[in-house]
Design an enzyme around this catalytic site. Structure first.
Site, PDB file in Angstrom:
ATOM      1  N   HIS B 145      -4.440   0.747   6.785  1.00 12.28           N
ATOM      2  CA  HIS B 145      -5.060   0.323   5.536  1.00 12.28           C
ATOM      3  C   HIS B 145      -4.801   1.339   4.435  1.00 12.28           C
ATOM      4  O   HIS B 145      -4.357   0.993   3.327  1.00 12.28           O
ATOM      5  CB  HIS B 145      -6.569   0.151   5.766  1.00 12.28           C
ATOM      6  CG  HIS B 145      -7.321  -0.331   4.566  1.00 12.28           C
ATOM      7  ND1 HIS B 145      -7.905  -1.577   4.494  1.00 12.28           N
ATOM      8  CD2 HIS B 145      -7.591   0.268   3.375  1.00 12.28           C
ATOM      9  CE1 HIS B 145      -8.504  -1.721   3.318  1.00 12.28           C
ATOM     10  NE2 HIS B 145      -8.325  -0.607   2.619  1.00 12.28           N
ATOM     11  N   GLU B 146      -5.037   2.596   4.732  1.00 18.83           N
ATOM     12  CA  GLU B 146      -4.860   3.629   3.704  1.00 18.83           C
ATOM     13  C   GLU B 146      -3.386   3.849   3.385  1.00 18.83           C
ATOM     14  O   GLU B 146      -3.034   4.187   2.241  1.00 18.83           O
ATOM     15  CB  GLU B 146      -5.523   4.944   4.141  1.00 18.83           C
ATOM     16  CG  GLU B 146      -7.006   4.834   4.443  1.00 18.83           C
ATOM     17  CD  GLU B 146      -7.801   4.187   3.311  1.00 18.83           C
ATOM     18  OE1 GLU B 146      -7.378   4.287   2.149  1.00 18.83           O
ATOM     19  OE2 GLU B 146      -8.847   3.567   3.602  1.00 18.83           O
ATOM     20  N   HIS B 149      -2.310   1.666   0.627  1.00 18.89           N
ATOM     21  CA  HIS B 149      -2.646   2.243  -0.679  1.00 18.89           C
ATOM     22  C   HIS B 149      -1.646   3.328  -1.056  1.00 18.89           C
ATOM     23  O   HIS B 149      -1.175   3.390  -2.201  1.00 18.89           O
ATOM     24  CB  HIS B 149      -4.060   2.849  -0.656  1.00 18.89           C
ATOM     25  CG  HIS B 149      -5.151   1.835  -0.513  1.00 18.89           C
ATOM     26  ND1 HIS B 149      -5.141   0.627  -1.159  1.00 18.89           N
ATOM     27  CD2 HIS B 149      -6.304   1.875   0.205  1.00 18.89           C
ATOM     28  CE1 HIS B 149      -6.229  -0.062  -0.837  1.00 18.89           C
ATOM     29  NE2 HIS B 149      -6.962   0.669  -0.022  1.00 18.89           N
TER      30      HIS B 149
END
Lengths: 118, 266
Positions: B145-146, B149
């Site tokens: 998920h990170e 980003h």
């Protein structure tokens, strides 16, 4: 030499230097994967519809045909299919502007005395 | 750019309740904006000065959830490994990131109870909440998920702090592509729904992540998410598909490895 072996050799003439964007077994494995119940489940969970898989099978057949006959039609069919696939993947207006290179401070050293990093 | 292809989709057992993702701004918005700091970019200083006094509540961009981001004191390594989950976090991170350099771009820290991780755009660092991640499967998912980003930060001019549409877009993508909204995970959260439920989950999680780090009304968040959803849900980069399963991930990685041949013959 089999057609498969011949396709890997670079020869004069652009038609003979070209080869399918993916190897034929990749198309077949994508087709099988697309037809699996697991994939059907994920497609329905995400999009509320059954997946379309025929294009993978068609590409596999074009790929094999090109390998055995070097058919221009097979090559064109494959190219058209792959380009459409890419166009579909890019069929949205980006929210942001893309960069040419990463931010300049991406890899700058961190401050001294910060909590220990991994 | 940091790009992860170790997309694992292990069955999650006992998912923790806090799953919101938060992004933090490195400098303390009010007090340390004036301090000299090697990594205070011009944008971040301008942003903090601009924001002061204009918001109903002080906007800290979510930093309150990551208290260790503000601490510059030296901590004893022994104390850290004895009394915190740091070592465990680092070990799980190692397993998740077998081939990545984690020394610069990852940090295991104690966080607020509601977050599992975050991406600090000012330092280009992924924060992993060592006190809230206790299972390898959870770690895997947070890292992916990170990394979405981080990937967006690297490949696009994302205005994390001033543009809600950009923030929403990255959150939609991260929820979509990381396995956050897999059927199994939703089942464990006791969220019912099957047909197109994935999209509902992505919207909900994006809203929740943004709510954690911005002082903006739910209504405004919903408007922003609706505005960018269609575009951002379709953006699967760096994958060519939404990786729902190990096989999807494997095939996406295979395509990545063969990309030279692919584009050369198009």
């Amino acid at each position: 030499m089999t057609p498969h072996q011949r396709s890997g050799i670079s020869m004069a003439g652009s038609n003979l230097q070209w080869r399918p964007p993916r190897s034929c077994d990749v198309y077949w494995s994508e087709f099988k994967h697309c037809r699996s119940w697991k994939h059907w489940f994920h497609e329905y969970y995400t999009y509320g519809r059954a997946p379309e898989c025929q294009h993978w099978k068609q590409d596999y057949q074009s790929c094999k045909e090109w390998e055995s006959t070097r058919s221009v039609l097979a090559k064109e069919s494959l190219l058209e299919s792959e380009r459409k696939r890419i166009a579909d993947q890019r069929n949205f207006t980006p929210v942001w502007e893309l960069r040419q290179k990463p931010p300049e401070d991406w890899d700058l050293p961190l401050n001294q005395g910060k909590p220990q990093d991994p | 750019p940091l790009v992860a292809y170790h997309v694992t989709q292990k069955t999650v057992v006992g998912v923790t309740s806090f799953t919101a993702r938060a992004r933090a701004r490195h400098a303390m918005a009010q007090s340390s904006a004036k301090e000299e700091n090697d990594h205070q970019t011009k944008e971040s200083m301008a942003g903090s000065e601009k924001k002061t006094g204009t918001e109903r509540y002080s906007e800290d961009y979510g930093y309150r959830l990551f208290p260790e981001r503000k601490e510059y004191k030296y901590k004893s390594l022994i104390a850290e490994s004895l009394f915190t989950f740091r070592h465990k976090c680092q070990l799980m991170l190692t397993f998740a990131m077998e081939r990545m350099d984690k020394n610069r771009h990852f940090s295991c820290e104690d966080c607020d109870s509601i977050v599992s991780g975050g991406f600090d755009a000012t330092t280009s660092q992924i924060v992993l909440c060592q006190n809230n991640i206790h299972q390898q499967s959870h770690m895997n998912r947070v890292v992916i998920h990170e990394l979405i980003h981080a990937f967006d930060h690297c490949r696009a001019r994302v205005d994390w702090f001033n543009n809600l549409r950009h923030l929403a877009c990255s959150e939609i993508r991260a929820a979509n592509l990381s396995g956050d909204c897999s059927f199994i995970n939703e089942m464990f959260r006791v969220n019912s729904g099957f047909k197109k439920h994935h999209q509902e989950c992505v919207r909900w999680r994006a809203r929740r992540s943004m709510d954690a780090v911005r002082n903006v009304s739910q209504k405004e968040l919903d408007l922003v998410i609706d505005e960018v959803f269609d575009s951002c849900f379709k953006d699967h980069a760096p994958f060519d598909r939404i990786p729902h399963s190990k096989k999807d991930a494997k095939f996406a990685y295979r395509d990545f490895q063969n990309r030279d041949r692919y584009y050369a013959n198009l």
